[in-house]
Motif scaffolding. Structure first.
Motif, PDB file in Angstrom:
ATOM      1  N   PRO A 127      45.702  38.676  39.338  1.00  0.00           N
ATOM      2  CA  PRO A 127      46.714  38.104  38.439  1.00  0.00           C
ATOM      3  C   PRO A 127      46.355  38.193  36.957  1.00  0.00           C
ATOM      4  O   PRO A 127      47.245  38.345  36.112  1.00  0.00           O
ATOM      5  CB  PRO A 127      46.799  36.639  38.899  1.00  0.00           C
ATOM      6  CG  PRO A 127      45.505  36.374  39.601  1.00  0.00           C
ATOM      7  CD  PRO A 127      45.120  37.661  40.234  1.00  0.00           C
ATOM      8  N   LEU A 128      45.051  38.098  36.617  1.00  0.00           N
ATOM      9  CA  LEU A 128      44.649  38.130  35.208  1.00  0.00           C
ATOM     10  C   LEU A 128      44.835  39.517  34.586  1.00  0.00           C
ATOM     11  O   LEU A 128      44.967  39.639  33.369  1.00  0.00           O
ATOM     12  CB  LEU A 128      43.192  37.689  35.075  1.00  0.00           C
ATOM     13  CG  LEU A 128      42.885  36.244  35.520  1.00  0.00           C
ATOM     14  CD1 LEU A 128      41.405  35.940  35.380  1.00  0.00           C
ATOM     15  CD2 LEU A 128      43.719  35.250  34.720  1.00  0.00           C
ATOM     16  N   HIS A 129      44.819  40.536  35.422  1.00  0.00           N
ATOM     17  CA  HIS A 129      44.954  41.909  34.919  1.00  0.00           C
ATOM     18  C   HIS A 129      46.327  42.510  35.231  1.00  0.00           C
ATOM     19  O   HIS A 129      46.546  43.703  34.994  1.00  0.00           O
ATOM     20  CB  HIS A 129      43.867  42.803  35.529  1.00  0.00           C
ATOM     21  CG  HIS A 129      42.476  42.305  35.300  1.00  0.00           C
ATOM     22  ND1 HIS A 129      41.835  42.407  34.083  1.00  0.00           N
ATOM     23  CD2 HIS A 129      41.601  41.673  36.135  1.00  0.00           C
ATOM     24  CE1 HIS A 129      40.628  41.879  34.173  1.00  0.00           C
ATOM     25  NE2 HIS A 129      40.457  41.413  35.409  1.00  0.00           N
ATOM     26  N   TYR A 130      47.238  41.681  35.757  1.00  0.00           N
ATOM     27  CA  TYR A 130      48.523  42.183  36.247  1.00  0.00           C
ATOM     28  C   TYR A 130      49.313  42.931  35.174  1.00  0.00           C
ATOM     29  O   TYR A 130      49.701  44.089  35.361  1.00  0.00           O
ATOM     30  CB  TYR A 130      49.347  41.029  36.808  1.00  0.00           C
ATOM     31  CG  TYR A 130      50.736  41.419  37.274  1.00  0.00           C
ATOM     32  CD1 TYR A 130      50.921  42.435  38.203  1.00  0.00           C
ATOM     33  CD2 TYR A 130      51.871  40.767  36.782  1.00  0.00           C
ATOM     34  CE1 TYR A 130      52.185  42.799  38.634  1.00  0.00           C
ATOM     35  CE2 TYR A 130      53.137  41.115  37.210  1.00  0.00           C
ATOM     36  CZ  TYR A 130      53.288  42.133  38.128  1.00  0.00           C
ATOM     37  OH  TYR A 130      54.542  42.485  38.554  1.00  0.00           O
ATOM     38  N   LEU A 131      49.546  42.293  34.044  1.00  0.00           N
ATOM     39  CA  LEU A 131      50.378  42.910  33.006  1.00  0.00           C
ATOM     40  C   LEU A 131      49.678  44.093  32.344  1.00  0.00           C
ATOM     41  O   LEU A 131      50.345  44.981  31.795  1.00  0.00           O
ATOM     42  CB  LEU A 131      50.755  41.862  31.954  1.00  0.00           C
ATOM     43  CG  LEU A 131      51.698  40.752  32.454  1.00  0.00           C
ATOM     44  CD1 LEU A 131      51.996  39.753  31.347  1.00  0.00           C
ATOM     45  CD2 LEU A 131      53.008  41.351  32.989  1.00  0.00           C
ATOM     46  N   THR A 132      48.352  44.102  32.400  1.00  0.00           N
ATOM     47  CA  THR A 132      47.620  45.246  31.846  1.00  0.00           C
ATOM     48  C   THR A 132      47.741  46.453  32.760  1.00  0.00           C
ATOM     49  O   THR A 132      47.971  47.582  32.300  1.00  0.00           O
ATOM     50  CB  THR A 132      46.130  44.886  31.667  1.00  0.00           C
ATOM     51  OG1 THR A 132      46.022  43.731  30.834  1.00  0.00           O
ATOM     52  CG2 THR A 132      45.371  46.042  31.042  1.00  0.00           C
ATOM     53  N   ILE A 133      47.568  46.201  34.062  1.00  0.00           N
ATOM     54  CA  ILE A 133      47.663  47.302  35.041  1.00  0.00           C
ATOM     55  C   ILE A 133      49.101  47.782  35.182  1.00  0.00           C
ATOM     56  O   ILE A 133      49.381  48.979  35.133  1.00  0.00           O
ATOM     57  CB  ILE A 133      47.111  46.854  36.410  1.00  0.00           C
ATOM     58  CG1 ILE A 133      45.626  46.520  36.309  1.00  0.00           C
ATOM     59  CG2 ILE A 133      47.334  47.939  37.463  1.00  0.00           C
ATOM     60  CD1 ILE A 133      45.033  45.905  37.568  1.00  0.00           C
TER      61      ILE A 133
END
Length: 305
Positions: A127-133
């Motif tokens: 979830p912490l990297h969701y918008l980045t990925i």
């Protein structure tokens, strides 16, 4: 080539030969088509204009609904017209166009369901990297990949069928132009082509279906690390996706994972994944998705004001 030109049109026998059955089917499928178009286009419109639905999941959902609308339009209107027409024919070019567009959007939708499963995996497991990925560029590339996969899938079919010699019977015991009914009419040995259909449709459907089940299994297993509220939201979203996957893949697998042949049950199965499933998808995604329902209510309230 000269042999093929002996057949310029095909006769579609349709769902039933009963006049009463045709009248009932006309009303039922006209209603289903209207509900399908309204439901799917409503989702497309809601995703486009609602500022709260800017997550990648809704980007893909909007395009899934668009594909469902086009996929249904490829099949249902022609079937409805055939039910009330005296002349139940489709031209050779019209038949090839229906085959091409149907498998184009059907193939693209299968890959898009894989993309949506990947999106849920990243959202829940990272979830912490969701918008980045899952940034905008990646989402567009994944959508284009789905479209390219659908295009390659349908081109293989068209290349084989278009050059087949159709030199005699032109009556298709079906309501659409599809691979197995067309291979049955060709006046040449189509065994090898039939095997390519099993590989291109059946094998791919089974492999992707198994991968989707495994991916959702991994996602559901990871839910134990979430809070109760997060677990409930993830279960609701994944439950919708799994339902759509099962409804779409099971009939397709039964149709294409078998020796090349036509069976009486094929019509009913084709109705299910070409007509019924596109109608059910909007209900499945909206009824189990609080954000989608809330966005639709806000847009409806704003429109009434």
């Amino acid at each position: 080539m000269a042999q093929r030109n002996n057949v310029t049109e095909f006769v579609l026998l349709g769902l039933t030969q009963s006049l009463q059955g045709q009248r009932i089917s006309f009303v039922v499928f006209l209603f289903i088509y209207i509900v399908t178009m309204v439901g799917n286009l409503l989702i497309v419109w809601t995703v486009m204009v609602s500022p709260t639905l800017d997550a990648p999941m809704y980007f893909f959902l909007g395009y899934l609904s668009f594909m469902d609308a086009v996929y249904s339009t490829t099949v249902t209107p022609n079937m409805i017209v055939t039910l009330i027409s005296v002349k139940k024919t489709i031209s050779f070019q019209g038949c090839m166009s229906q085959l091409f567009i149907g498998h184009l959007f059907g193939g693209a939708e299968i890959i898009l369901l894989v993309v949506m499963a990947y999106d849920r995996y990243v959202a829940i497991c990272k979830p912490l990297h969701y918008l980045t990925i899952m940034n905008q560029r990646v989402c567009i590339l994944l959508l284009l990949l789905a479209c390219l996969g659908g295009f390659l899938h349908t081109v293989v079919h068209l290349l084989f069928v278009y050059n087949l010699p159709f030199c005699g019977p032109n009556v298709i015991d079906h309501f659409i132009c599809d691979m197995y009914p067309l291979l049955k009419l060709a006046c040449t040995d189509t065994y090898v082509i039939g095997l390519t259909v099993v590989a291109n449709d059946g094998t791919i459907a089974v492999v992707i279906f198994v991968l989707l089940l495994i991916s959702y299994g991994v996602i559901l297993h990871s839910l134990k690390n979430l809070s109760q509220e997060g677990r409930h939201k993830a279960l609701s979203t994944c439950g919708s996706h799994i339902t759509v996957v099962v409804l779409f893949f099971i009939p397709c697998i039964f149709m294409y994972v078998r020796p090349p042949s036509t069976l009486p049950i094929d019509k009913s199965l084709t109705v299910f994944y070409t007509v019924i499933t596109p109608m059910l998808n909007p209900f499945i995604y909206t009824l189990r998705n609080g954000e989608m329902k809330s966005a639709m209510k806000k847009l409806w309230t704003r429109k009434r004001k």
